[in-house]
Design an enzyme around this catalytic site. Structure first.
Site: not given
Length: 226
Positions: A104, A106
């Site tokens: 991921k 963000h």
């Protein structure tokens, strides 16, 4: 056999996780039994499952560890349920951690979900069942990449007690030999047969003489030499 192991075998049957009949495995082997941990779906089932895992982990590895790592995806609910159970049963706060299949970029970034793993942490890995050791090949470098981390051991729910695809040793034995940490299960198939053969469970006999003969034949072909 410890009482919680007998209860766990009956619990697997009651939850429709452990089935008997004729099944074709991913390996291509024709098996007279099959386990699907994805059938644990209710809150009550997950609560009990976490307790059985916690008891087995405590029995084999004690409580001198910091993180319970459950590989994505099935290991995520296992690690959460078991850390809760460990706190309730033994008063020890263990942190849970899992990996993401995709990193991921963000918000809560990175490959890990839950607690971060840091230098000095002792880690126990939790999975449903290990048939080839492939998942550990993916999990091991992820954990070791987090820093100076010690992996204490692996806990799965069922040891199928059959040879891997590339050696005469079982998948759990192969893991122990390759990585140098313990690899254990809540119960073995030997214990399952001992518990259920010609005995009623949920109102019926699941392993009768015919099925016992099929299991014996399967292990004559694929079983680990004792």
């Amino acid at each position: 056999m410890e009482a919680y192991k007998k209860e766990f075998i009956e619990f697997m049957v009651q939850s429709d996780v452990l089935k008997f009949g004729e099944f074709t495995l991913k390996s291509g082997r024709k098996s007279p039994f099959f386990m699907n941990a994805g059938a644990y779906v209710t809150g009550a089932q997950l609560k009990k499952l976490g307790e059985y895992y916690a008891k087995a982990i405590h029995e084999h590895y004690g409580d001198d560890f910091d993180v319970l790592f459950g590989p994505a995806y099935k290991g995520i609910p296992l690690s959460v349920a078991t850390t809760i159970a460990f706190s309730e049963l033994y008063g020890k706060e263990i942190r849970y951690c899992s990996n993401r299949k995709e990193v991921k970029d963000h918000g809560d970034t990175g490959i890990l979900l839950g607690s971060k793993i840091k230098d000095g942490d002792k880690v126990v890995i939790i999975e449903d069942v290990t048939t080839s050791g492939k998942s550990i090949e993916e999990t091991f470098p992820i954990i070791k990449a987090q820093g100076d981390v010690e992996i204490i051991g692996l806990m799965v729910s069922l040891n199928r007690m059959e040879r891997g695809l590339t050696s005469e040793a079982s998948a759990l034995d192969e893991i122990q030999q390759k990585y140098g940490f313990g690899a254990n299960a809540i119960v073995t198939m030997e214990a399952v047969v001992e518990c259920l053969y010609n005995k009623e469970c949920q109102g019926k006999v699941l392993i009768d003489d015919t099925l016992k003969a099929a299991i014996d034949e399967y292990y004559a072909q694929y079983g680990v030499q004792k």
